[in-house]
Design a protein around this motif. Structure first.
Motif, PDB file in Angstrom:
ATOM      1  N   UNK A 136      32.111  71.068 -41.903  1.00 11.89           N
ATOM      2  CA  UNK A 136      31.128  72.100 -41.538  1.00 11.89           C
ATOM      3  C   UNK A 136      29.896  72.134 -42.432  1.00 11.89           C
ATOM      4  N   UNK A 137      29.597  71.034 -43.088  1.00  6.56           N
ATOM      5  CA  UNK A 137      28.397  70.958 -43.929  1.00  6.56           C
ATOM      6  C   UNK A 137      27.158  70.776 -43.069  1.00  6.56           C
ATOM      7  N   UNK A 138      26.028  71.236 -43.582  1.00 14.55           N
ATOM      8  CA  UNK A 138      24.737  71.009 -42.950  1.00 14.55           C
ATOM      9  C   UNK A 138      23.912  70.191 -43.943  1.00 14.55           C
ATOM     10  N   UNK A 139      23.693  68.927 -43.593  1.00 14.15           N
ATOM     11  CA  UNK A 139      22.984  68.009 -44.486  1.00 14.15           C
ATOM     12  C   UNK A 139      21.584  67.797 -43.930  1.00 14.15           C
ATOM     13  N   UNK A 140      20.586  68.339 -44.637  1.00 12.73           N
ATOM     14  CA  UNK A 140      19.205  68.225 -44.171  1.00 12.73           C
ATOM     15  C   UNK A 140      18.274  67.674 -45.242  1.00 12.73           C
ATOM     16  N   UNK A 141      18.854  67.097 -46.297  1.00  9.41           N
ATOM     17  CA  UNK A 141      18.055  66.425 -47.325  1.00  9.41           C
ATOM     18  C   UNK A 141      18.811  65.182 -47.792  1.00  9.41           C
ATOM     19  N   UNK A 142      18.087  64.266 -48.396  1.00  9.84           N
ATOM     20  CA  UNK A 142      18.671  62.998 -48.831  1.00  9.84           C
ATOM     21  C   UNK A 142      19.566  63.187 -50.047  1.00  9.84           C
ATOM     22  N   UNK A 143      20.621  62.369 -50.092  1.00 10.20           N
ATOM     23  CA  UNK A 143      21.499  62.281 -51.256  1.00 10.20           C
ATOM     24  C   UNK A 143      21.572  60.808 -51.621  1.00 10.20           C
ATOM     25  N   UNK A 144      20.913  60.421 -52.705  1.00  8.86           N
ATOM     26  CA  UNK A 144      20.791  59.021 -53.079  1.00  8.86           C
ATOM     27  C   UNK A 144      21.770  58.604 -54.171  1.00  8.86           C
ATOM     28  N   UNK A 145      22.497  59.546 -54.738  1.00  7.00           N
ATOM     29  CA  UNK A 145      23.511  59.219 -55.750  1.00  7.00           C
ATOM     30  C   UNK A 145      24.786  58.784 -55.029  1.00  7.00           C
TER      31      UNK A 145
END
Length: 191
Positions: free
Chosen positions: A153-162
């Motif tokens: 149920x996460x909302x991912x709207x930005x980059x995660x580069x790690x």
């Protein structure tokens, strides 16, 4: 993307390993494996058989693929997922055709991978070995690094580069240094 018959067979092998399927279970009783096989077949014939002689067969395959997609409630376009796709359950999955997802992705039900509002081409680019939990929503012109686990149920709207972290929440944020290592089968590395 499948470009040769050898690619086609390697994608099928990787998908089968990622799903944990063995030859003992009857083919007709496994709708997810049937769906993934048909997805790869459509990709192969669409990408590699452009001759006019193949057009009727390609249209037939696409029609069968559409019917199976409706039956299983999957909206998964061709040429989006790398080898080693693992769909955990039957249920609503919506993926935009501009998204790009690497190898060894595990998807659960009610996942939505879409574009930024009002921009049809700005879809996520997701790395290899990514676990996507039930109900996750991933959208926009963002990048997800390799080995990330996305919580339910996460909302991912930005980059995660790690790489190799866990993210969760609304909006998603890093919650752990533990990635997707134990949550999926890295079939492309096994093969």
């Amino acid at each position: 993307m499948i470009k040769t018959k050898q690619h086609y067979h390697s994608y099928l092998k990787a998908d089968k390993v990622a799903l944990g399927r063995n030859s003992k279970k009857p083919f007709f009783a496994d709708n997810i494996w049937k769906f993934e096989r048909l997805l790869r077949k459509v990709e192969y014939y669409h990408n590699c058989k452009s001759s006019i002689l193949w057009k009727p067969y390609v249209l037939f395959l696409k029609w069968r693929y559409h019917l199976m997609s409706v039956k299983l409630e999957f909206t998964i376009p061709k040429n989006v997922f790398g080898p080693g796709l693992s769909i955990a359950h039957i249920g609503t999955i919506v993926v935009n055709n501009n998204a790009r997802i690497g190898s060894n992705c595990r998807l659960h039900t009610c996942v939505n991978i879409g574009t930024k509002a009002g921009h049809s081409g700005l879809a996520p680019k997701i790395g290899n070995n990514v676990y996507i939990g039930p109900g996750a929503k991933i959208f926009g012109d963002i990048e997800i690094a390799d080995g990330i686990a996305i919580g339910a149920n996460s909302v991912v709207n930005k980059s995660f580069l790690e790489p190799n972290i866990s993210i969760a929440g609304v909006p998603a944020k890093k919650i752990s240094d533990k990635g997707s290592e134990e949550l999926l089968i890295k079939s492309t590395e096994i093969l």
